[in-house]
Motif scaffolding. Structure first.
Motif: not given
Length: 150
Positions: A75-87
């Motif tokens: 995430t710090a490298k800008g390669l992955v992000r976390r997103e909340p699951d809408p479900a």
């Protein structure tokens, strides 16, 4: 007195040597992209649909806490992000960024070339047999290992 086996008499020694060499060479190649082998494992797992920390941990057969730390670095490298699951408000999804998604095929090519470097002298049948033996031995040592992806 019976004869005592030597270091080079043990298959485990040779397997470790091979593993160390394969890993070190791949790590050096990935380092040019500022990614480690473990981080690549997370990225390629997410790329193939393992989109939670728990799913990646099961796929890679490592601790979920270790995956979380790897995701923090990615995430710090800008390669992955976390997103909340809408479900499900309790679930967080792992998503490759555009940059991460574009990088995975490049890194997979490096992995393929690294495999070819070490195992390219084996024909397809020999490679398949070696993989079957290793999977069998790992499976016997770890009978509760999660099934591999299709």
């Amino acid at each position: 007195m019976s004869e005592i086996s030597g270091l080079h008499d043990h298959l485990g020694y040779w397997l470790r040597r091979l593993s160390d060499e394969v890993h070190s060479r791949f790590e050096a190649e990935l380092g040019r992209h500022d990614v480690t082998v473990s981080q690549w494992g997370v990225m390629v797992s997410v790329f193939h649909g393992h989109d939670t920390t728990k799913a990646v941990a099961a796929h890679m057969d490592i601790d979920p806490g270790a995956v979380s730390r790897l995701v923090d670095r990615l995430t710090a490298k800008g390669l992955v992000r976390r997103e909340p699951d809408p479900a499900s408000r309790r679930t967080v999804r792992l998503v490759l960024t555009d940059r991460g998604h574009a990088l995975v095929p490049e890194l997979a090519e490096l992995a393929d070339r690294n495999d070819a470097h070490y195992f390219g002298s084996l024909d397809a049948g020999q490679r398949r047999q070696l993989e079957e033996w290793i999977r069998r031995l790992v499976g016997e040592a770890h009978p509760t290992a999660p099934p591999d992806e299709p």
